[in-house]
Enzyme design. Structure first.
Site, short mmCIF file in Angstrom:
data_model
loop_
_atom_site.label_atom_id
_atom_site.label_comp_id
_atom_site.label_asym_id
_atom_site.label_seq_id
_atom_site.Cartn_x
_atom_site.Cartn_y
_atom_site.Cartn_z
N ASN A 9 1.26 -1.19 0.06
CA ASN A 9 0.12 -0.07 -0.17
C ASN A 9 0.90 1.22 0.59
OD1 ASN A 9 -1.58 1.80 1.09
ND2 ASN A 9 -2.60 1.74 2.68
N LYS A 11 0.91 3.80 -0.24
CA LYS A 11 -0.54 5.54 0.37
C LYS A 11 0.19 6.41 -0.88
CE LYS A 11 -0.05 3.51 4.46
NZ LYS A 11 -0.18 3.35 5.92
N HIS A 94 -9.77 1.60 4.41
CA HIS A 94 -8.04 1.99 5.02
C HIS A 94 -8.71 2.84 6.53
CE1 HIS A 94 -4.25 3.27 6.47
NE2 HIS A 94 -3.42 1.65 5.97
N GLU A 96 -6.70 4.91 7.57
CA GLU A 96 -6.53 6.45 7.21
C GLU A 96 -7.65 7.36 6.63
OE1 GLU A 96 -2.68 5.61 5.06
OE2 GLU A 96 -1.95 5.48 7.41
N GLU A 166 -6.36 -5.03 10.42
CA GLU A 166 -5.36 -3.44 11.21
C GLU A 166 -5.17 -2.52 12.22
OE1 GLU A 166 -2.77 -2.50 6.49
OE2 GLU A 166 -3.95 -1.07 7.24
N GLY A 172 2.35 2.39 10.71
CA GLY A 172 3.34 3.99 10.74
C GLY A 172 4.33 4.20 12.00
N SER A 212 2.97 -1.88 9.90
CA SER A 212 4.10 -2.24 10.62
C SER A 212 4.78 -4.00 10.77
CB SER A 212 4.63 -1.73 12.23
OG SER A 212 5.09 -0.43 12.44
P1 PGA Z 1 2.51 0.46 7.74
O1 PGA Z 1 1.25 0.42 7.36
O2 PGA Z 1 3.40 -0.98 6.81
O3 PGA Z 1 3.46 1.63 7.37
O4 PGA Z 1 2.50 0.24 9.00
C1 PGA Z 1 0.26 -0.47 5.96
C2 PGA Z 1 -0.81 0.04 6.08
O5 PGA Z 1 -1.14 1.09 6.11
O6 PGA Z 1 -1.62 -0.94 5.09
#
Ligand code: PGA
Length: 250
Positions: A9, A11, A94, A96, A166, A172, A212
């Site tokens: 992903n 982003k 997601h 976010e 998630e 993140g 992460s």
């Molecule tokens: P990350 O993000 O691996 O940077 O924690 C995962 C995601 O948001 O899908």
């Protein structure tokens, strides 16, 4: 046997030309992988990405869609537009998008239905906030998100659905869920799906962990029975790290 899917992903990262270069460098590193490899890239990078993966097993995903077919929705992109250029997956719900763009379980459900109607495979994101985990309501939160997201999805369409667990506190932040925590919640999601659709559908469903996940911790997470892949943010932006995760899935 269910499919293991390692999905990046990106982003809001990388330009269209960077996308082409990245994929050219990645292909030899993941060639022959026995899991499905998916790259979730920004809208403007999709066309370059689709072009760059032609003739390989790598699939391309968008990161969002609108829930209507077409119409007066300035700035939005429909499932039909994505299918037309050869996109196969779409990340939906997601955290976010829930946090910054007011996405709710109900809009997630509408988007899931629209994606499936157009032949796009949704990767549906669910997960609890830290305060919810601390209150001991992770199971309730994740079960509700899963049930609402799947409302109206037919048994037949479940073949094209992927769910990503998630935990919001792990995205993140560098704080990964332990492999036992990931396995436990992915197992809860599988039981919810079994209650809704029966054991066969639940056993065949790919449930990813995300938050992460990186080149170092991927193998341990992916070893767990209920974890069938990963949705990877930060570590998907570097070809080497991402390919290590792909190979860890084997
Ligand atoms: P990350 O993000 O691996 O940077 O924690 C995962 C995601 O948001 O899908």
């Amino acid at each position: 046997m269910r499919k293991t899917i390692i999905a990046g992903n990106w982003k809001m990262n990388k330009t269209p030309s960077e996308t082409t270069d990245f994929i050219k460098a990645l292909i030899p590193l993941v060639d022959g992988a026995r899991c499905e490899v998916v790259l979730g890239v920004p809208f403007v990078c999709l066309q370059n990405a689709v072009e760059a993966v032609k003739g390989t097993a790598v699939k391309i995903s968008a990161q969002n869609i609108h829930f209507e077919e077409n119409g007066a929705y300035t700035g939005e992109i429909s499932a039909k537009m994505l299918c037309d250029i050869g996109v196969e997956y779409v990340i939906i719900g997601h955290s976010e998008r829930r946090q910054y763009f007011a996405e709710t379980d109900v809009t997630v459900n509408k988007k899931v239905l629209k994606a499936l109607e157009n032949g796009l495979k949704p990767i549906i994101c669910v997960g609890e906030h830290l305060s919810q985990r601390e209150q001991g309501i992770t199971e309730e939160i994740v079960s509700m998100q899963t049930k609402v997201a799947l409302c109206g999805v037919s048994v037949d369409d479940m073949k094209n659905v992927v769910i990503a667990y998630e935990p919001v506190w792990a995205i993140g932040t560098g704080k990964t869920a332990t492999s036992d925590q990931a396995d436990e919640v992915c197992g809860i999601i599988r039981r919810v799906v079994a209650d809704m659709y029966g054991n066969d559908v639940a056993d065949g469903l790919t449930i990813q962990y995300g938050g992460s996940m990186n080149a170092k911790n991927a193998a341990e997470l992916l070893l767990k029975d209920n974890v069938d892949g990963g949705l990877i943010g930060g570590a998907s932006l570097k070809t080497e790290d991402f390919s290590i995760i792909v190979h860890a899935a084997e």
